[in-house]
Design a protein around this motif. Structure first.
Motif, PDB file in Angstrom:
ATOM      1  N   MET A   1       0.834  -1.182   0.000  1.00 30.34           N
ATOM      2  CA  MET A   1       0.000   0.000   0.000  1.00 30.34           C
ATOM      3  C   MET A   1       0.879   1.246   0.000  1.00 30.34           C
ATOM      4  SD  MET A   1      -3.007  -0.680   2.655  1.00 30.34           S
ATOM      5  CE  MET A   1      -4.520  -1.206   1.957  1.00 30.34           C
ATOM      6  N   GLN A   2       0.360   2.297  -0.599  1.00 23.29           N
ATOM      7  CA  GLN A   2       1.083   3.551  -0.670  1.00 23.29           C
ATOM      8  C   GLN A   2       0.185   4.660  -0.142  1.00 23.29           C
ATOM      9  OE1 GLN A   2       2.018   4.170  -4.768  1.00 23.29           O
ATOM     10  NE2 GLN A   2       2.620   2.086  -5.090  1.00 23.29           N
ATOM     11  N   LEU A   3       0.787   5.716   0.342  1.00 25.05           N
ATOM     12  CA  LEU A   3       0.026   6.876   0.754  1.00 25.05           C
ATOM     13  C   LEU A   3      -0.284   7.715  -0.475  1.00 25.05           C
ATOM     14  CD1 LEU A   3      -1.120   8.601   3.026  1.00 25.05           C
ATOM     15  CD2 LEU A   3       1.081   9.736   3.159  1.00 25.05           C
ATOM     16  N   HIS A   4      -1.540   8.087  -0.627  1.00 22.53           N
ATOM     17  CA  HIS A   4      -1.966   8.915  -1.753  1.00 22.53           C
ATOM     18  C   HIS A   4      -2.487  10.225  -1.203  1.00 22.53           C
ATOM     19  CE1 HIS A   4      -1.288   5.446  -4.178  1.00 22.53           C
ATOM     20  NE2 HIS A   4      -2.024   4.763  -3.356  1.00 22.53           N
ATOM     21  N   PRO A   5      -2.163  11.337  -1.844  1.00 17.90           N
ATOM     22  CA  PRO A   5      -2.543  12.635  -1.305  1.00 17.90           C
ATOM     23  C   PRO A   5      -4.054  12.786  -1.135  1.00 17.90           C
ATOM     24  CG  PRO A   5      -1.054  12.882  -3.178  1.00 17.90           C
ATOM     25  CD  PRO A   5      -1.429  11.436  -3.090  1.00 17.90           C
ATOM     26  N   ASP A   6      -4.414  13.521  -0.097  1.00 27.03           N
ATOM     27  CA  ASP A   6      -5.811  13.896   0.057  1.00 27.03           C
ATOM     28  C   ASP A   6      -6.247  14.662  -1.183  1.00 27.03           C
ATOM     29  OD1 ASP A   6      -5.497  12.803   2.533  1.00 27.03           O
ATOM     30  OD2 ASP A   6      -5.629  14.691   3.622  1.00 27.03           O
ATOM     31  N   ASP A   7      -7.527  14.572  -1.474  1.00 25.03           N
ATOM     32  CA  ASP A   7      -8.136  15.263  -2.602  1.00 25.03           C
ATOM     33  C   ASP A   7      -7.574  14.803  -3.946  1.00 25.03           C
ATOM     34  OD1 ASP A   7     -10.137  17.004  -3.473  1.00 25.03           O
ATOM     35  OD2 ASP A   7      -8.690  18.599  -3.826  1.00 25.03           O
ATOM     36  N   SER A   8      -7.229  13.525  -4.040  1.00 23.52           N
ATOM     37  CA  SER A   8      -6.846  12.935  -5.318  1.00 23.52           C
ATOM     38  C   SER A   8      -8.046  12.151  -5.858  1.00 23.52           C
ATOM     39  CB  SER A   8      -5.619  12.031  -5.155  1.00 23.52           C
ATOM     40  OG  SER A   8      -5.867  11.009  -4.219  1.00 23.52           O
ATOM     41  N   ILE A   9      -7.882  11.550  -7.006  1.00 22.26           N
ATOM     42  CA  ILE A   9      -8.942  10.773  -7.644  1.00 22.26           C
ATOM     43  C   ILE A   9      -8.543   9.299  -7.620  1.00 22.26           C
ATOM     44  CG2 ILE A   9     -10.142  10.323  -9.835  1.00 22.26           C
ATOM     45  CD1 ILE A   9     -10.975  12.935  -8.501  1.00 22.26           C
ATOM     46  N   ALA A  10      -9.491   8.445  -7.246  1.00 21.18           N
ATOM     47  CA  ALA A  10      -9.299   6.992  -7.281  1.00 21.18           C
ATOM     48  C   ALA A  10     -10.194   6.420  -8.371  1.00 21.18           C
ATOM     49  CB  ALA A  10      -9.651   6.363  -5.934  1.00 21.18           C
ATOM     50  N   VAL A  11      -9.602   5.666  -9.283  1.00 24.02           N
ATOM     51  CA  VAL A  11     -10.356   4.954 -10.313  1.00 24.02           C
ATOM     52  C   VAL A  11     -10.334   3.487  -9.908  1.00 24.02           C
ATOM     53  CG1 VAL A  11     -10.503   4.363 -12.748  1.00 24.02           C
ATOM     54  CG2 VAL A  11      -9.745   6.651 -12.068  1.00 24.02           C
ATOM     55  N   ILE A  12     -11.510   2.958  -9.596  1.00 22.25           N
ATOM     56  CA  ILE A  12     -11.646   1.613  -9.038  1.00 22.25           C
ATOM     57  C   ILE A  12     -12.193   0.693 -10.125  1.00 22.25           C
ATOM     58  CG2 ILE A  12     -12.677   0.249  -7.193  1.00 22.25           C
ATOM     59  CD1 ILE A  12     -13.156   3.175  -5.868  1.00 22.25           C
ATOM     60  N   PHE A  13     -11.375  -0.249 -10.552  1.00 18.60           N
ATOM     61  CA  PHE A  13     -11.718  -1.167 -11.640  1.00 18.60           C
ATOM     62  C   PHE A  13     -11.901  -2.558 -11.041  1.00 18.60           C
ATOM     63  CE2 PHE A  13     -10.160  -4.075 -15.055  1.00 18.60           C
ATOM     64  CZ  PHE A  13     -11.153  -3.825 -15.986  1.00 18.60           C
ATOM     65  N   CYS A  14     -13.121  -3.064 -11.080  1.00 14.18           N
ATOM     66  CA  CYS A  14     -13.460  -4.396 -10.556  1.00 14.18           C
ATOM     67  C   CYS A  14     -13.793  -5.279 -11.745  1.00 14.18           C
ATOM     68  CB  CYS A  14     -14.674  -4.315  -9.630  1.00 14.18           C
ATOM     69  SG  CYS A  14     -14.489  -3.148  -8.274  1.00 14.18           S
ATOM     70  N   ALA A  15     -13.125  -6.421 -11.874  1.00  9.26           N
ATOM     71  CA  ALA A  15     -13.294  -7.231 -13.079  1.00  9.26           C
ATOM     72  C   ALA A  15     -13.256  -8.720 -12.783  1.00  9.26           C
ATOM     73  CB  ALA A  15     -12.203  -6.894 -14.094  1.00  9.26           C
ATOM     74  N   GLN A  16     -14.061  -9.448 -13.540  1.00  9.82           N
ATOM     75  CA  GLN A  16     -14.027 -10.902 -13.503  1.00  9.82           C
ATOM     76  C   GLN A  16     -13.317 -11.386 -14.758  1.00  9.82           C
ATOM     77  OE1 GLN A  16     -15.202 -13.109 -11.015  1.00  9.82           O
ATOM     78  NE2 GLN A  16     -13.883 -14.410 -12.262  1.00  9.82           N
ATOM     79  N   ARG A  17     -12.213 -12.089 -14.577  1.00  5.31           N
ATOM     80  CA  ARG A  17     -11.445 -12.625 -15.697  1.00  5.31           C
ATOM     81  C   ARG A  17     -12.134 -13.850 -16.282  1.00  5.31           C
ATOM     82  NH1 ARG A  17      -6.108 -12.708 -15.969  1.00  5.31           N
ATOM     83  NH2 ARG A  17      -6.601 -13.679 -17.927  1.00  5.31           N
ATOM     84  N   THR A  18     -11.935 -14.079 -17.573  1.00  7.64           N
ATOM     85  CA  THR A  18     -12.460 -15.263 -18.249  1.00  7.64           C
ATOM     86  C   THR A  18     -11.552 -16.469 -18.051  1.00  7.64           C
ATOM     87  OG1 THR A  18     -11.285 -14.761 -20.299  1.00  7.64           O
ATOM     88  CG2 THR A  18     -13.540 -13.888 -20.082  1.00  7.64           C
ATOM     89  N   GLY A  19     -10.275 -16.235 -17.801  1.00  2.00           N
ATOM     90  CA  GLY A  19      -9.318 -17.327 -17.674  1.00  2.00           C
ATOM     91  C   GLY A  19      -8.625 -17.658 -18.977  1.00  2.00           C
ATOM     92  N   SER A  20      -9.025 -17.037 -20.074  1.00  2.00           N
ATOM     93  CA  SER A  20      -8.364 -17.331 -21.349  1.00  2.00           C
ATOM     94  C   SER A  20      -7.272 -16.310 -21.635  1.00  2.00           C
ATOM     95  CB  SER A  20      -9.392 -17.335 -22.493  1.00  2.00           C
ATOM     96  OG  SER A  20      -9.936 -16.052 -22.668  1.00  2.00           O
ATOM     97  N   GLY A  21      -6.285 -16.731 -22.397  1.00  2.00           N
ATOM     98  CA  GLY A  21      -5.209 -15.851 -22.832  1.00  2.00           C
ATOM     99  C   GLY A  21      -4.372 -15.292 -21.702  1.00  2.00           C
ATOM    100  N   GLU A  22      -4.046 -16.126 -20.719  1.00  3.74           N
ATOM    101  CA  GLU A  22      -3.351 -15.646 -19.518  1.00  3.74           C
ATOM    102  C   GLU A  22      -2.027 -14.952 -19.834  1.00  3.74           C
ATOM    103  OE1 GLU A  22      -2.732 -14.623 -15.655  1.00  3.74           O
ATOM    104  OE2 GLU A  22      -4.561 -15.399 -16.543  1.00  3.74           O
ATOM    105  N   GLN A  23      -1.217 -15.523 -20.694  1.00  5.17           N
ATOM    106  CA  GLN A  23       0.078 -14.908 -21.011  1.00  5.17           C
ATOM    107  C   GLN A  23      -0.110 -13.555 -21.690  1.00  5.17           C
ATOM    108  OE1 GLN A  23       3.167 -15.840 -19.987  1.00  5.17           O
ATOM    109  NE2 GLN A  23       3.712 -13.843 -20.785  1.00  5.17           N
ATOM    110  N   ASP A  24      -1.022 -13.478 -22.655  1.00  6.10           N
ATOM    111  CA  ASP A  24      -1.298 -12.200 -23.318  1.00  6.10           C
ATOM    112  C   ASP A  24      -1.817 -11.170 -22.323  1.00  6.10           C
ATOM    113  OD1 ASP A  24      -0.481 -13.202 -25.757  1.00  6.10           O
ATOM    114  OD2 ASP A  24      -2.517 -13.616 -26.461  1.00  6.10           O
TER     115      ASP A  24
END
Length: 106
Positions: A1-24
């Motif tokens: 974890m890192q400290l991030h300045p107050d009043d910054s923007i957080a972009v929260i990306f939640c994703a379910q992987r398919t499991g295909s093309g793992e190396q790519d």
């Protein structure tokens, strides 16, 4: 974890992987991480993934304009389309303002 300045923007990306093309996927993810880190306003990221392929990545940006510039970056847009086609079965994205941030480490 890192400290991030107050009043910054957080972009929260939640994703379910398919499991295909793992190396790519791993190659693309590393390239996008490196490219994001070069963008003006980038402050860092946190991420986690479960064994079933559900993951959360939170990227932190100095301001909304920086986050939007990353969203609109041509190479990021190209990889995002590949993700929709190959690597993700679903995802959601949330943008929030960080009002306070705390870190602790033992």
């Amino acid at each position: 974890m890192q400290l991030h300045p107050d009043d910054s923007i957080a972009v929260i990306f939640c994703a379910q992987r398919t499991g295909s093309g793992e190396q790519d996927y791993q190659t693309a993810a590393a390239a996008m991480g490196a490219l994001a880190a070069q963008q003006p306003g980038y402050l860092g990221e946190d991420h986690a993934r479960s064994a079933d392929g559900f993951g959360i990545t939170v990227s932190y940006w100095r301001d909304d304009a920086s986050a939007k510039a990353w969203r609109d970056h041509p190479e990021h847009a190209r990889i995002r389309e590949q993700g929709r086609d190959k690597w993700y079965s679903a995802y959601s994205l949330h943008v929030a303002r960080v009002e306070r941030a705390y870190d602790w480490q033992k």
